[in-house]
Design an enzyme around this catalytic site. Sequence first.
Site, PDB file in Angstrom:
ATOM      1  N   ASP A  18       0.835  -1.205   0.000  1.00  0.00           N
ATOM      2  CA  ASP A  18       0.000   0.000   0.000  1.00  0.00           C
ATOM      3  C   ASP A  18       0.871   1.258   0.000  1.00  0.00           C
ATOM      4  O   ASP A  18       1.987   1.241   0.515  1.00  0.00           O
ATOM      5  CB  ASP A  18      -0.900  -0.021   1.253  1.00  0.00           C
ATOM      6  CG  ASP A  18      -2.088   0.910   1.119  1.00  0.00           C
ATOM      7  OD1 ASP A  18      -2.300   1.481   0.025  1.00  0.00           O
ATOM      8  OD2 ASP A  18      -2.800   1.088   2.123  1.00  0.00           O
ATOM      9  N   ASN A  66     -10.278  -2.962  -6.718  1.00  0.00           N
ATOM     10  CA  ASN A  66      -9.455  -2.058  -7.539  1.00  0.00           C
ATOM     11  C   ASN A  66     -10.029  -1.820  -8.943  1.00  0.00           C
ATOM     12  O   ASN A  66      -9.645  -0.857  -9.614  1.00  0.00           O
ATOM     13  CB  ASN A  66      -8.011  -2.589  -7.670  1.00  0.00           C
ATOM     14  CG  ASN A  66      -7.195  -2.429  -6.403  1.00  0.00           C
ATOM     15  OD1 ASN A  66      -6.239  -3.165  -6.163  1.00  0.00           O
ATOM     16  ND2 ASN A  66      -7.548  -1.470  -5.571  1.00  0.00           N
TER      17      ASN A  66
END
Length: 238
Positions: A18, A66
């Site tokens: 991340d 995503n």
Amino acid sequence: MPPADTMTMPRHVAVIMDGNGRWAQSRGLPRSEGHRAGAESVRRILNACTEFGIPYLTLYAFSTENWKRPKAEVDTLMKLLCDFLKAREKDLHKNKTRLLAIGQIERLPEKSRTVLEKVIASTATYTERTLILALSYGSRDEIVRAAQALARRVKAGTLEPEAITEELFAGALMTAGIPDPDLLVRTSGEMRLSNFLLWQLSYAEIVVTPCLWPDFDRAQFLLVLEEYGRRIRRFGGV
Ligand code: FPP
């Protein structure tokens, strides 16, 4: 810090990579540059796993959620995946690393899927090391699919409901045959599982580092592994 060869190493490390976007933003760069730098981190960490003798590495490269990102960003990530696989195939062979993928692979664009399947096939016989890419992956989706597969067997009369054990259920997941992760690393400081390996992480040690994924290098990885080693030592004591 103890030298790497005296540390207690996990057998399987799973990583939520991340912070690519924030890394780029803080430099006034487009998000795509953060992902590009993130792909470079993947290369470094893969090499570090070989160096440290960690046989299993699972990377959360693209989640089912995503797909909601802008098309240009999704396209960038899919292209980076292709470029990464093409550029790293030689290293995978050199380091005897088998590539596997978990997730809704059928949803990937054909080009990415073709390259992915080619590298999976060409590295399939290696047993020393395994790199598992989670692509269009969501843990709830994986668990639901496993439940459906087992329900179909019950309906067909080939499986008794009472015969469904934890082991049998684990064998119906996309990670069948892969040992559960010992360590989950999440970069960029967020304290969330984000629908990643919910079943498989039941007993994993979790280490969250503030380091953004593109800055995560061998030294950062060693710090995380040192923290893991400390926890294991405490666990063994009174
Ligand atoms: C999270 O950062 C990262 C991703 C959604 C994608 C991870 C992809 C890579 C590291 C590069 C390509 C992968 C491979 C295997 C070559 P974010 O964009 O959510 O960061 P932010 O939270 O700072 O916005």
